[in-house]
Scaffold this active site. Structure first.
Site, mmCIF file in Angstrom:
data_model
loop_
_atom_site.group_PDB
_atom_site.id
_atom_site.type_symbol
_atom_site.label_atom_id
_atom_site.label_comp_id
_atom_site.label_asym_id
_atom_site.label_seq_id
_atom_site.Cartn_x
_atom_site.Cartn_y
_atom_site.Cartn_z
ATOM 1 N N ASP A 1 -33.615 -6.942 27.979
ATOM 2 C CA ASP A 1 -33.513 -7.415 29.355
ATOM 3 C C ASP A 1 -32.059 -7.377 29.813
ATOM 4 O O ASP A 1 -31.132 -7.315 29.002
ATOM 5 C CB ASP A 1 -34.030 -8.847 29.464
ATOM 6 C CG ASP A 1 -35.532 -8.949 29.197
ATOM 7 O OD1 ASP A 1 -36.229 -7.934 29.346
ATOM 8 O OD2 ASP A 1 -35.990 -10.052 28.843
ATOM 9 N N TYR B 1 -34.718 -12.630 18.335
ATOM 10 C CA TYR B 1 -33.990 -13.050 19.532
ATOM 11 C C TYR B 1 -33.544 -14.495 19.356
ATOM 12 O O TYR B 1 -34.266 -15.316 18.795
ATOM 13 C CB TYR B 1 -34.875 -12.973 20.778
ATOM 14 C CG TYR B 1 -35.073 -11.584 21.341
ATOM 15 C CD1 TYR B 1 -34.303 -11.139 22.410
ATOM 16 C CD2 TYR B 1 -36.044 -10.732 20.820
ATOM 17 C CE1 TYR B 1 -34.485 -9.869 22.941
ATOM 18 C CE2 TYR B 1 -36.236 -9.461 21.350
ATOM 19 C CZ TYR B 1 -35.456 -9.039 22.415
ATOM 20 O OH TYR B 1 -35.648 -7.788 22.929
#
Length: 224
Positions: free
Chosen positions: A54, A112
């Site tokens: 992202d 993440y």
């Protein structure tokens, strides 16, 4: 020896970027690496990354591969690319790999981490990499809720329309929330993720435990 394939292990700062994926305006992180590959005349082929990211996401350990028509030693590739890259991206290891290696399809796990700063003052070196949160939070309950995302679930409510087009069932191997001094750290691990899925998991946990989201809006159904 021609069309050799190099594995590149790298790190980057995603601030101001639109993610890894190549962009029409040439500002994707993939574009930065492609231009560096062209500059050292390695072959000019677009590098393949292990994952899309992202906008604004940073990476400590990210793998890519590039097929080069020119023969270079691994040290030459590492030094050449780092000289050609901007300071926000650095290659820290290179290796010659066989054609069976593919940065995306050979990847077996991704991790993440999201960092919330809970102290009164964020140290300047941490500012680009943390989100300051000074509001009330039940951190122990938040940690218990994070574990509920582990396993196979339907994440259609925690992704975008683009993510839902690819099938919303994903398996999460690990989803834990821990404290590290002033940092509240969410770690999410799995083989693959949907578009903005991890960011939305973090947002849902924060919104629910700060009273801005109802339980049914923050949860995801388990897939049997």
């Amino acid at each position: 020896m021609s069309n050799v394939r190099y594995r590149l292990d790298l790190a980057f700062v995603g601030t101001g970027s639109q993610g890894w994926q190549s962009q029409k305006n040439g500002k994707g992180l993939q574009d930065l690496l492609r231009r560096a590959v062209q500059e050292i005349a390695l072959g000019g082929r677009i590098p393949v990354g292990c994952s899309r990211t992202d906008s604004g996401v940073h990476a400590r350990r990210y793998s890519a591969h590039v097929a080069g028509g020119a023969i270079r030693t691994c040290e030459q590739v590492l030094l050449g690319l780092n000289a050609a890259l901007p300071g926000k991206m650095r290659i820290y290891r290179t290796a010659l790999v066989g054609g069976g290696f593919h940065a995306r399809y050979s990847c077996v796990q991704k991790t993440y981490r999201y960092h919330w700063h809970r102290g009164s003052v964020v140290p300047p070196p941490q500012i680009p990499f943390v989100h300051k949160w000074s509001g009330p939070l039940d951190e122990q309950a938040m940690a218990r809720a994070a574990a509920l995302f582990e396993g196979l679930h339907d994440f259609s409510q925690l992704t975008t329309a683009e993510g839902r087009q690819k099938g919303a069932a994903k398996n999460i191997d690990r989803c834990v929330l821990t404290r590290d001094s002033d940092l509240l750290v969410l770690e999410v691990r799995g083989r693959s993720f949907l578009h903005r899925m991890v960011r939305m998991i973090a947002g849902a946990l924060l919104a629910f435990f700060s009273g801005r989201l109802e339980l049914q809006e923050a949860s995801v159904p388990q897939v049997k």
